[in-house]
Design an enzyme around this catalytic site. Structure first.
Site, PDB file in Angstrom:
ATOM      1  N   ASN A  63     -10.632 -16.859   3.797  1.00 13.81           N
ATOM      2  CA  ASN A  63      -9.975 -15.564   3.946  1.00 13.81           C
ATOM      3  C   ASN A  63     -10.055 -15.138   5.403  1.00 13.81           C
ATOM      4  OD1 ASN A  63      -9.134 -12.670   3.117  1.00 13.81           O
ATOM      5  ND2 ASN A  63     -11.083 -12.342   4.181  1.00 13.81           N
ATOM      6  N   GLU A  64      -8.949 -14.694   5.941  1.00 18.26           N
ATOM      7  CA  GLU A  64      -8.923 -14.210   7.333  1.00 18.26           C
ATOM      8  C   GLU A  64      -9.740 -15.140   8.230  1.00 18.26           C
ATOM      9  OE1 GLU A  64      -9.440  -9.921   7.715  1.00 18.26           O
ATOM     10  OE2 GLU A  64      -7.616  -9.596   6.558  1.00 18.26           O
ATOM     11  N   GLU A  84      -3.340  -8.999   0.630  1.00 12.87           N
ATOM     12  CA  GLU A  84      -3.956  -7.717   1.000  1.00 12.87           C
ATOM     13  C   GLU A  84      -2.870  -6.834   1.598  1.00 12.87           C
ATOM     14  OE1 GLU A  84      -7.684  -7.742   3.145  1.00 12.87           O
ATOM     15  OE2 GLU A  84      -8.318  -9.580   2.128  1.00 12.87           O
TER      16      GLU A  84
HETATM   17  O1  AHR Z   1      -9.739  -5.085   2.155  1.00 18.98           O
HETATM   18  C1  AHR Z   1     -10.733  -4.885   3.104  1.00 18.98           C
HETATM   19  C2  AHR Z   1     -10.858  -6.018   4.106  1.00 18.98           C
HETATM   20  O2  AHR Z   1      -9.692  -6.081   4.876  1.00 18.98           O
HETATM   21  C3  AHR Z   1     -10.983  -7.410   3.552  1.00 18.98           C
HETATM   22  O3  AHR Z   1     -12.286  -7.737   3.181  1.00 18.98           O
HETATM   23  C4  AHR Z   1     -10.533  -8.262   4.674  1.00 18.98           C
HETATM   24  O4  AHR Z   1      -9.985  -9.484   4.255  1.00 18.98           O
HETATM   25  C5  AHR Z   1      -9.540  -7.378   5.423  1.00 18.98           C
HETATM   26  O5  AHR Z   1      -9.806  -7.340   6.763  1.00 18.98           O
END
Ligand code: AHR
Length: 483
Positions: free
Chosen positions: A172-173, A295
């Site tokens: 993730n990210e 997201e």
């Molecule tokens: O949704 C909050 C955060 O936002 C998540 O953990 C991350 O993936 C994003 O930066």
């Protein structure tokens, strides 16, 4: 007054129900208190999941839940969260407030939640601080039916049958909290990790690569160039901000210009999807690979007096506009957007539900998801005509039923729209909606029903013409049978 021509037989593809997905992270009070209260809690629960929240989520037909993060995913070691609860590892949630995480909600509890809600599972694996072996074993633990070390382990922990994992995210990210990588490096890592995300079941596992942050088109290009054959989907994250990232603006009591700046930031989603899709088209002209917006939503200042690491914000009629406009954008790009997951399900960012101890309220965003649920797996219907600059709409059909959903985000002007059906006439028309009077109208624990879905009567029907007047600050859905 706008006129939109609707041709029922001109179809534009299917709106995947997964666009209505939710994201639930170990962050603040999303999982703990928001969903999981434990079997010993005085809050009514079934196997530890609070009944009120599960009931509310079932009512909006949540199709998929993404878990365990977010940034948390790249620090999550799944073996910490299985076995007898009192023996599970207690760790620190470094990303989100530095609080203690007792791991009482783990893999088994996540699948119990999915079962109770009726949602499919989207599990996000750990690339940032986890090993290939750890990821391989997790997938084996969850999905292996036959005899193997991990399926034996799962059975010892009380689960005989494998679970169904529909979607699996590989990091993730990874450009940020998931390891601060460069796209060239992550692309290689993705290829390596996903190799060991084995297919233990007949049903294919949909593998999702970590995609770009907002408008990082370079990241998209590198990933698609180097890894397209190895992925089913690639993620995109974009949050709506009313000001700069460093200057989060309040969810309540904001000036009118922040109504518009938040909306402007949200509708940038259209441009982002268009431009990322153009890059994807270069490497995947058949559109096999889905753009997974896992997201999205508004990111505002936390409520005064709450832990800044918990991202707890109120949710107003303005958030309902963000939800409606964004869902309309996803519908428009349904050929590329195969899934989206609003951040987040309960008590965090643009939530469906807020809780305070045993109390629970549904937010204006929740009601948009309820109004829009007929669009799930519906066929987009092509339309002609223009609508005002401060409005947006979707027309879809499913099982002979048309759903037309509108958002009018003007603060002052009503918008009258005539839907003119070219190839039929309307029958059994009903409309429902939510309407704001003030820009920050919201539900609170003291006044939980300030904004709720209500029957909407300001429309008329004459054979093939349906005329509706959308009040300012409204989201309205019209349901009709076609004859
Ligand atoms: O949704 C909050 C955060 O936002 C998540 O953990 C991350 O993936 C994003 O930066």
């Amino acid at each position: 007054m706008s006129k939109i021509q609707v041709t029922f037989n001109r179809e534009k593809g299917t709106i995947s129900r997964y666009i209505y997905g939710q994201f639930a992270e170990h962050l603040g009070r999303c999982i703990y208190e928001g969903v999981w209260v434990g079997t010993e809690s005085a809050i009514p629960n079934h196997n530890g999941m609070r009944l009120d929240v599960v009931e509310a989520l079932k009512a909006i037909q949540v199709p998929v839940i993404r878990w365990p993060g977010g940034c948390f995913a790249d620090e999550y070691h799944w073996k910490d969260g299985i076995g007898p609860t009192e023996e599970r590892a207690t760790i620190v949630n470094t990303h989100w407030g530095g609080v203690t995480e007792n791991n009482h909600f783990g893999t088994h509890e996540f699948f119990e939640l999915c079962k109770q809600v009726g949602a499919e599972a989207y599990v996000n694996g750990n690339v940032g601080s986890g090993t290939v072996q750890e990821m391989q074993e997790w997938v084996e633990y969850m999905t292996m039916d036959g005899i193997s070390p991990m399926s034996k382990f799962r059975r010892e922990n009380g689960q005989d049958d494998p679970w169904k994992v529909k979607f699996f995210g590989v990091g993730n990210e990874s450009w940020g909290c998931g390891g601060n990588m460069r796209p060239e490096y992550y692309a290689d890592l993705y290829r390596r990790y996903q190799t060991y995300v084995r297919q233990y079941t007949k049903e294919p596992l949909y593998k999702i690569a970590c995609g770009p942050n907002i408008d990082d088109y370079h990241w998209m290009d590198v990933l698609m160039k180097q890894a397209t054959p190895f992925m089913d989907g690639i993620s995109l994250h974009h949050y709506a901000l009313a000001s700069k990232w460093e200057d989060k603006r309040p969810a309540l009591g904001f000036p009118d210009e922040e109504w518009f700046s938040l909306i402007e930031s949200a509708v940038k989603m259209d441009e982002l999807i268009t431009r990322h899709s153009t890059i994807m088209d270069k490497y995947d002209p058949e559109k096999r690979v889905g753009l997974i917006v896992d997201e999205w939503g508004s990111w505002l200042a936390v409520e005064p007096g709450t832990n800044p690491g918990f991202l707890y914000q109120q949710n107003t009629i303005r958030d309902a506009m963000i939800a409606s406009l964004t869902l309309n954008i996803f519908h428009k790009h349904a050929d590329r957007v195969h899934m989206a997951n609003i951040a987040q399900m309960v008590n965090v960012l643009q939530a469906m539900i807020l809780t305070e101890g045993e109390k629970m309220i549904k937010t204006p965003t929740y009601y948009v998801f309820e109004l829009y649920k007929n669009h799930q797996d519906a066929t987009m219907v092509d339309t002609d005509g223009v609508i005002s600059d401060t409005a947006s709409y979707t027309v879809s059909k499913k099982d002979g039923m048309m759903t037309a959903s509108f958002c009018n985000y003007s603060l002052t002007e009503a918008e009258t729209v005539t839907l003119s059906l070219v190839d039929g006439s309307f029958d059994e028309v009903e409309a429902y909606g939510i309407v704001g009077k003030k820009t920050d109208d919201h539900n609170s624990f003291e006044n939980p029903n300030a904004i709720v879905k209500q029957a909407f009567k300001d429309f008329s029907v004459e054979e093939n013409e349906l005329t509706i007047t959308l009040p300012p600050m409204s989201v309205i859905s019209v349901y009709a049978k076609g004859k």
